[in-house]
Write a protein that holds these residues in place. Structure first.
Motif, mmCIF file in Angstrom:
data_model
loop_
_atom_site.group_PDB
_atom_site.id
_atom_site.type_symbol
_atom_site.label_atom_id
_atom_site.label_comp_id
_atom_site.label_asym_id
_atom_site.label_seq_id
_atom_site.Cartn_x
_atom_site.Cartn_y
_atom_site.Cartn_z
ATOM 1 N N GLY A 38 45.431 44.965 43.628
ATOM 2 C CA GLY A 38 46.790 44.454 43.533
ATOM 3 C C GLY A 38 47.166 43.421 44.569
ATOM 4 N N VAL A 39 46.282 43.165 45.537
ATOM 5 C CA VAL A 39 46.551 42.103 46.499
ATOM 6 C C VAL A 39 46.395 40.748 45.802
ATOM 7 N N VAL A 41 51.363 42.142 44.725
ATOM 8 C CA VAL A 41 51.651 41.852 46.129
ATOM 9 C C VAL A 41 53.140 41.978 46.434
ATOM 10 N N ASN A 42 53.995 41.698 45.469
ATOM 11 C CA ASN A 42 55.439 41.853 45.708
ATOM 12 C C ASN A 42 55.825 43.321 45.897
ATOM 13 N N THR A 43 55.116 44.218 45.200
ATOM 14 C CA THR A 43 55.341 45.647 45.413
ATOM 15 C C THR A 43 54.959 46.034 46.833
ATOM 16 N N TYR A 44 53.814 45.546 47.300
ATOM 17 C CA TYR A 44 53.397 45.841 48.668
ATOM 18 C C TYR A 44 54.395 45.271 49.681
ATOM 19 N N ARG A 45 54.945 44.113 49.389
ATOM 20 C CA ARG A 45 55.937 43.542 50.306
ATOM 21 C C ARG A 45 57.188 44.408 50.385
ATOM 22 N N VAL A 81 36.872 45.057 45.465
ATOM 23 C CA VAL A 81 38.040 44.383 46.039
ATOM 24 C C VAL A 81 37.604 43.872 47.407
ATOM 25 N N PRO A 82 37.348 42.577 47.542
ATOM 26 C CA PRO A 82 36.732 42.042 48.765
ATOM 27 C C PRO A 82 37.506 42.396 50.031
ATOM 28 N N PHE A 83 36.756 42.644 51.095
ATOM 29 C CA PHE A 83 37.343 43.053 52.365
ATOM 30 C C PHE A 83 38.364 42.039 52.886
ATOM 31 N N GLU A 84 38.138 40.743 52.626
ATOM 32 C CA GLU A 84 39.057 39.727 53.155
ATOM 33 C C GLU A 84 40.456 39.843 52.561
ATOM 34 N N TYR A 85 40.598 40.544 51.430
ATOM 35 C CA TYR A 85 41.930 40.775 50.872
ATOM 36 C C TYR A 85 42.787 41.629 51.803
ATOM 37 N N ILE A 88 45.599 39.823 53.578
ATOM 38 C CA ILE A 88 46.805 39.556 52.793
ATOM 39 C C ILE A 88 47.691 40.800 52.765
ATOM 40 N N LEU A 89 47.070 41.953 52.581
ATOM 41 C CA LEU A 89 47.837 43.193 52.519
ATOM 42 C C LEU A 89 48.480 43.509 53.867
#
Length: 323
Positions: free
Chosen positions: A176-177, A254-258, A278-282, A285-286
């Motif tokens: 979801g990121v 991402v809006n949910t996480y925000r 789900v790549p680690f670099e995401y 963003i989270l």
């Protein structure tokens, strides 16, 4: 015959449809039954006898669940991911139960031994399943949610919609990121009938192999595959998987996480450094979306670190839950 005439004829041949919306061919919703090679059993009272755990009827169907220490009001709820049912939380369930928590885990609709209702497998369905389950089990005090992968989206949506019901949130390699890149085999899921036909011919072996890619340690693969494949015997599994993809559950949330980040709730994040799903670099963003979270990167680990490295994850998790 023009394109629209061909499409109308196609729809009329194959079933009920809703092709026209706002003057254009916007969506095609057809109720059809496809035969999948490995789906040979019906989910019913008889076949569920071998499942273990408990069953409860909710508004959208029967849910398979397990609960420990039912008299303890300090509750942890485990929400699994896209395709693997609640066995993926075996190490976490056992550890937290022995640590004195009331621990609830359950199979999402379409997975494990829960029903496979004929409906849209979208965020509203999964959010409602969790809400109904807590209501029917009369768990009214705020809970500690732990969401793995797609379960991270479900747990975060529940938190954003009902913050008063959540004590803390733990995310494990959540989707979801950004939209998740699905395998080449599953890219056809956006095309009606094509995925059904392909998966009907191929059977479940490829799905099992794709699921096993979540694991970094090869020693765990055979055990994982054996448990994973059990649910694929029951009719409706692949239909649910396809509907989940088609209804946006692997897209961006991402809006949910925000929104969660604005609540200043305790949030813990684990992420396997070798995650190929789900790549680690995401994780960067989270962490920007939820800036006050506690973060732990897990070395030499794939998409399910709590399953691969419970001895590393569990003490950190326990300390977080006991704060």
């Amino acid at each position: 015959m023009n394109f629209h005439s061909h499409l109308n004829a196609f729809c009329a041949r194959w079933g009920k449809y809703n092709c026209r919306k706002n003057g254009s061919y916007h969506s095609l919703q057809i109720k059809m039954s496809f035969s999948y090679r490995d789906e040979t059993k019906e989910l019913n009272d008889e076949t569920r006898k071998s499942a273990g755990g408990l069953f409860i009827r909710l508004s959208d169907g029967i849910t398979h669940y397990e609960i420990s220490n039912p008299d303890n009001e300090n509750t942890v709820v485990l929400v699994h991911g896209f395709s693997v049912p609640y066995f993926i939380f075996d190490p976490t369930f056992e550890f937290l139960s022995q640590s004195g928590f009331r621990v609830l885990r359950y199979d999402l609709f379409g997975r494990g031994f829960s029903d496979r209702p004929r409906t849209r497998y979208n965020i509203d369905l999964f959010d409602k399943q969790l809400t109904d389950l807590l209501d029917v089990l009369r768990i009214s005090r705020p809970v500690n949610l732990i969401g793995l992968s797609m379960g991270g989206v479900i747990a975060s949506t529940f938190t954003a919609r009902r913050p008063e019901q959540v004590q803390s949130l733990t995310l494990i390699d959540p989707v979801g990121v950004k939209p998740v890149g699905i395998s080449p085999m599953l890219t056809v899921t956006k095309i009606p009938f094509v995925a059904e036909a392909v998966l009907g011919l191929m059977g479940s072996e490829r799905l099992v192999r794709d699921g096993a890619k979540d694991i970094f340690d090869p020693a765990l693969v055979k055990q994982f595959e054996a448990q994973y494949a059990i649910q694929m015997q029951y009719k409706g599994y692949i239909r649910a998987i396809l509907s989940t993809i088609r209804n946006g559950m692997l897209d961006s949330f991402v809006n949910t996480y925000r929104r969660v980040g604005e609540m200043n709730k305790p949030v813990l994040l684990f992420w396997g450094c070798n995650d190929r799903t789900v790549p680690f670099e995401y994780s960067d963003i989270l962490r920007a979306a939820i800036p006050n979270m506690e973060f732990h990167a897990i070395e030499d680990c794939g998409h399910i670190p709590h399953y691969e490295k419970p001895d590393e994850i569990n003490p950190t998790l326990l300390g977080f839950l006991r704060k």
